[in-house]
Design a protein around this motif. Structure first.
Motif: not given
Length: 248
Positions: A199, A240, A243, A246
């Motif tokens: 990420n 995911r 995030g 990320r």
């Protein structure tokens, strides 16, 4: 001179446990000296009774490490992920590498990981060969195959990063930040780590791992499998969907 921290998690080690460490660290000292690297060893006891760790055993390890050695301990037991965060959070070297205390992939794998970090990788992950699967019991085979499938289908990891559970990783300061951001205490902390590193768009490299002969693995029960599935759902949600780490 590069300072390489080697972190080994331990929980109720078998009799004679120190021999694997002494032999591996002695070989690494010779290897590292040729590359102008310095090894610092951290043993982290994950809540075992201190009777497992005699002063004689610790002295042998300290001597093999040339005095660059710390023995860390806490209670009660928390799990391998917590154990490694506890130890790695106290390291100060240029690079960190962790593996199991019985060196299931031999000492050379540690040197190979350090070499990849020296070449510029942020994270190095070991990838296991076919002989590893042949040594696993049925429950561990189910978990290992299941994690690979979930890593591909739900986490979207590329094929070369699917073997997140191989028990050897290394990283520089960027990778260390990602590792210390993990929250999983048990089996799937490795998966969370690689996903967070991905990420954050860190440079992840791999090395081939080969199982040393004579190694046997314990079985994992149904309750453990169910627990790890719950952890996987949490990792999926945070990394995911939310995030976590990320990079924009």
């Amino acid at each position: 001179m590069r300072l390489i921290d080697l972190v080994l998690p331990l929980y109720k080690p078998h009799a004679g446990w120190e021999k694997h460490i002494v032999d591996a660290v002695s070989a690494l000292q010779t290897e590292f000296a040729q590359k102008n690297w310095q090894l610092r060893l951290y043993l982290v006891n994950d809540g075992s009774d201190l009777s497992f760790f005699s002063e004689e055993s610790l002295d042998k390890i300290r001597q093999a490490a040339g005095g660059n050695f710390e023995f860390l301990s806490y209670s009660p037991n928390h799990g391998k992920g917590y154990c490694l965060r506890y130890g790695i959070g106290r390291t100060q070297g240029d690079f960190q590498v962790y593996t199991d205390g019985d060196f299931p992939f031999g000492w050379q794998s540690v040197a190979d990981a350090a070499g990849k970090l020296e070449q510029g990788a942020d994270i190095v992950m070991g990838v296991r060969g076919r002989e590893y699967g042949a040594a696993l019991g049925w429950s561990r085979k189910i978990i290992s195959s299941g994690v690979r499938a979930l890593n591909r289908l739900l986490l979207g990891l590329p094929d070369r990063f699917l073997d997140t559970q191989a028990g050897l990783k290394g990283f520089n300061s960027n990778g260390k930040t990602a590792f210390l951001a993990t929250e999983t205490d048990s089996f799937l902390f490795d998966t969370e780590f690689i996903l967070l590193g991905s990420n954050a768009k860190l440079k992840i490299d791999t090395i081939d791992l080969h199982l040393r002969q004579g190694l046997h693995f314990s079985r994992m029960g149904f309750k453990v499998i169910c627990r790890e599935l719950r952890h996987f759902v949490r990792i999926l949600f945070q990394a995911r969907i939310c995030g976590k780490m990320r990079k924009k």
